[in-house]
Design an enzyme around this catalytic site. Structure first.
Site, PDB file in Angstrom:
ATOM      1  N   TYR A  54       0.832  -1.206   0.000  1.00  0.00           N
ATOM      2  CA  TYR A  54       0.000   0.000   0.000  1.00  0.00           C
ATOM      3  C   TYR A  54       0.864   1.253   0.000  1.00  0.00           C
ATOM      4  O   TYR A  54       1.822   1.378   0.763  1.00  0.00           O
ATOM      5  CB  TYR A  54      -0.922   0.032   1.222  1.00  0.00           C
ATOM      6  N   GLY A  61      -6.804   4.768  -0.728  1.00  0.00           N
ATOM      7  CA  GLY A  61      -8.157   4.816  -0.181  1.00  0.00           C
ATOM      8  C   GLY A  61      -8.963   3.628  -0.664  1.00  0.00           C
ATOM      9  O   GLY A  61      -8.530   2.471  -0.587  1.00  0.00           O
ATOM     10  N   HIS A  84      -5.912  15.450  -5.339  1.00  0.00           N
ATOM     11  CA  HIS A  84      -6.255  15.831  -3.975  1.00  0.00           C
ATOM     12  C   HIS A  84      -6.167  17.341  -3.740  1.00  0.00           C
ATOM     13  O   HIS A  84      -6.611  17.832  -2.700  1.00  0.00           O
ATOM     14  CB  HIS A  84      -5.347  15.104  -2.982  1.00  0.00           C
ATOM     15  N   ARG A 285     -15.457  38.471  41.482  1.00  0.00           N
ATOM     16  CA  ARG A 285     -14.950  37.595  42.542  1.00  0.00           C
ATOM     17  C   ARG A 285     -14.450  36.261  42.000  1.00  0.00           C
ATOM     18  O   ARG A 285     -13.488  35.688  42.516  1.00  0.00           O
ATOM     19  CB  ARG A 285     -16.064  37.370  43.573  1.00  0.00           C
TER      20      ARG A 285
END
Length: 511
Positions: A54, A61, A84, A285
Site C-alpha cells: 500500500y 483509499g 487531492h 470575585r
C-alpha cells in the site's frame, strides 16, 4: 537570521512559531538525512518486489485494491497530488501554510515516511525562499491528514499551481521556484502520499493559538484587576491561602497575577458606598476561577500538542524495513484539544463582557457615571462599545460548538469516520481574534473608569498599563467621539502584549 534545525525526534512549539511567523530558516540535520536515506532503501526494496504494498505499488483509499506496475508509479504519485488539490474558498494565512509545511517536513525527517532526502530538502528550500503555496479554506476533513491543504503545498513542490512570493504577489509556482533556484521534485513511490498524510495544518494552528492565548490569558487577569479597582472591589478574595484549598494550578496563577497587579492600590477594599458589599459579583470575585480553568485547559492542549510535535504522522509508515498501514493520521487527539480550548475562550470572553457591562451600569458601578459618559444623556459614552463586545461574545459561543462531534463518511465509506480537526482549528483561530477584541473593550472601559475615580490612586501596575495605553494613542475620558479608532488601537495594544509588558514593570514576570 535564526535557523531551525530539523532532526529525527520532532520539533518544539517555539520552532513552529519561529518558522511560521518570524521567517526562521530551516536546515536538515545529518541524522535526519541519514534516516531519510535509510528508510528510502526499504521503500526501494519493497517497490522492486512483485507483491503489492500500500502506498508504494497500489492505489489509495477505496482504490487500494489495484496493483500498480512500475511504469505507472511516477504518474500515480503525481496524480494523487493533483487530484487531492481540490481545496475551495479563500486563501488561508501565510503563517498557517508555513506551519503546515514545516510540520510535514518534521515528519518526513523522522525516517518513518520513506521519501528521498531530496524531497525533504525541497520542502526546506521552498520555506527558506519565502515561497508560500496557495492553500484554500475548505478541503480537509481532518482524517487521512489535512489532505487538500497539504496537496496544494505538494503541488507547488512539483512546480504546479500557484504560490505567493516573498513580495506577497501570487504567481505560478514554477516561476517562483525557478527564480529561487529550486528544482521541482519528480515524485517516486510513496512520496506523493507521504506529503499528504498528516495533521500538520490543525496542529500548526493549535500551536499558534496557544502562543497567542498564553498572552491573552495574562491580559485577562490584568483587565479583571483593573475592573476590580474601578468597581472599588475587594482584593481579599485573591489571598493565596484561599486558592490553596482548591488546588487547581491555573486558578492560583490567575489569582496571583491579579493580586500582583493590585499591589499598592488605593481603590480596593475601603471605599464602598452607602450599601456596603459583603461580596463582589461573580464576574469579579470568580475571575481567577474562570480564567484559571481556561489556563488548565491550555495546559492540557499544550500536552497534546507536544505529543503530536514529537510524532511521525503518515500512512503507511516505514518501520524496521516494513511498510505498515496504520491510523495515526486520524486527527481526533488534536481536534478534541482545539474544541476544548474554544470552549474556554468563549467563557473567558463571556465573563469579561459581564464585567464591562457592570462598569457601564450606574445601578451596579458604585458611583461611576452611566456608560462612563462625560455628560450622560448628551453623551452616550461606551454604550455601543459594549454592544460590539456582546456581539463578539455571542459569536464566540457559536464557535465553541465542537467541530469534532461531527463526522461525514468519505472515499466510498473506506474513510467512514473523520475528525473535522481542520474545521476545529479554523474556528479556534477566529475565536482567538475575537477574544483579543473582547478584552480590548474591557481594557478600554476599565482604564477610563479608573481615571474617573478622581482622588483615588490606582496600583502602580495599573497606572503603568493606563499610561502605556494612552501612549499608544488611545484617548481617555471625555466627550463622545468616534470609538472605532480607539478600539482598534486598544486591540492592537492587547495583541502585541502591551498590557503585560506595562504591568510587569512593577509586578515582575506574570504567569
Amino acid at each position: 537570521m535564526h535557523t531551525v534545525v530539523v532532526g529525527t525526534s520532532g520539533t518544539s512549539a517555539a520552532d513552529v512559531v519561529a518558522v511560521a511567523r518570524d521567517g526562521a530558516r530551516v536546515a536538515l540535520s545529518p541524522e535526519a538525512l541519514a534516516a531519510l536515506a535509510h528508510a528510502r532503501e526499504a521503500v526501494d526494496a519493497l517497490a522492486a518486489k512483485p507483491e503489492p504494498v500500500y502506498g508504494v505499488s497500489t492505489g489509495f483509499g477505496a482504490l487500494a485494491t489495484r496493483h500498480i506496475g512500475p511504469e505507472l508509479r511516477t504518474q500515480l504519485q503525481r496524480n494523487i497530488v493533483r487530484s487531492h488539490a481540490a481545496g475551495m474558498g479563500p486563501r488561508v494565512e501565510r503563517e498557517v501554510v508555513r506551519a503546515l509545511m514545516f510540520l510535514r517536513l518534521k515528519t518526513l525527517c523522522s525516517g518513518y515516511t520513506g521519501v528521498r532526502p531530496e524531497v525533504a530538502q525541497t520542502v526546506a528550500d521552498v520555506l527558506n525562499a519565502g515561497i508560500t503555496p496557495v492553500v484554500h479554506e475548505y478541503g480537509s476533513l481532518g482524517c487521512s491528514g489535512d489532505l487538500a491543504p497539504l496537496s496544494h503545498c505538494a503541488l507547488a513542490l512539483m512546480g504546479e499551481g500557484d504560490a505567493e512570493g516573498p513580495d506577497g504577489a501570487v504567481r505560478p509556482a514554477a516561476e517562483l521556484l525557478a527564480e529561487h533556484g529550486v528544482t521541482p521534485v519528480e515524485l517516486r513511490e510513496k512520496e506523493g502520499l507521504a506529503l499528504l498524510n498528516g495533521t500538520d495544518g490543525m496542529l500548526g494552528m493549535l500551536v499558534m493559538a496557544l502562543a497567542d492565548l498564553g498572552r491573552l490569558y495574562t491580559t485577562a487577569d490584568i483587565t479583571a484587576a483593573l475592573t476590580l479597582e474601578a468597581l472599588l472591589g475587594t482584593d481579599r478574595v485573591l489571598a493565596p491561602e484561599l486558592h490553596a484549598v482548591r488546588p487547581h494550578p491555573g486558578q492560583a496563577a490567575s489569582a496571583a497575577n491579579m493580586a500582583a497587579v493590585l499591589t499598592g492600590s488605593g481603590l480596593v477594599g475601603g471605599h464602598q458606598d452607602d450599601a456596603p458589599r459583603v461580596q463582589d459579583a461573580y464576574s469579579v470575585r470568580c475571575a481567577p476561577q474562570v480564567a484559571g480553568a481556561g489556563r488548565d485547559t491550555l495546559a492540557h492542549a499544550r500536552l497534546v500538542a507536544e505529543r503530536e510535535l514529537a510524532a511521525a504522522v503518515d500512512n503507511p509508515l516505514v518501520v524496521d524495513g516494513r511498510v505498515e498501514s496504520n491510523g495515526n493520521f486520524h486527527g481526533a487527539p488534536v481536534a478534541y484539544a482545539l474544541d476544548f480550548v474554544a470552549i474556554a475562550v468563549a467563557d473567558l470572553a463571556s465573563i469579561a463582557e459581564r464585567r464591562t457591562d457592570r462598569l457601564l451600569d450606574k445601578n451596579r458601578s458604585h458611583g461611576l457615571p452611566p456608560f462612563l459618559a462625560d455628560d450622560p444623556g448628551v453623551d452616550s459614552g461606551l454604550m455601543i462599545a459594549q454592544y460590539t463586545q456582546a456581539a463578539l461574545v455571542s459569536e464566540l459561543k457559536r464557535l465553541a460548538v465542537p467541530a469534532s462531534a461531527d463526522s461525514i463518511p468519505s472515499s466510498a465509506m473506506q474513510e467512514d469516520h473523520v475528525s473535522m480537526g481542520w474545521a476545529a482549528a479554523r474556528k479556534l483561530r477566529t475565536a482567538v481574534d475575537g477574544l483579543a477584541r473582547v478584552l480590548a473593550v474591557e481594557l478600554y472601559a476599565a482604564t477610563r473608569a479608573v481615571e474617573l475615580r478622581a482622588g483615588l490612586t490606582p496600583a502602580p501596575a495599573s497606572a503603568a498599563v493606563i499610561a502605556a495605553l494612552r501612549a499608544a494613542g488611545v484617548q481617555g475620558p471625555g466627550p463622545d467621539r468616534v470609538l472605532a479608532p480607539d478600539l482598534a488601537l486598544t486591540t492592537e495594544f492587547v495583541r502585541s502584549g502591551g498590557p503585560v509588558a506595562a504591568a510587569e514593570q512593577h509586578t515582575g514576570p506574570l504567569a
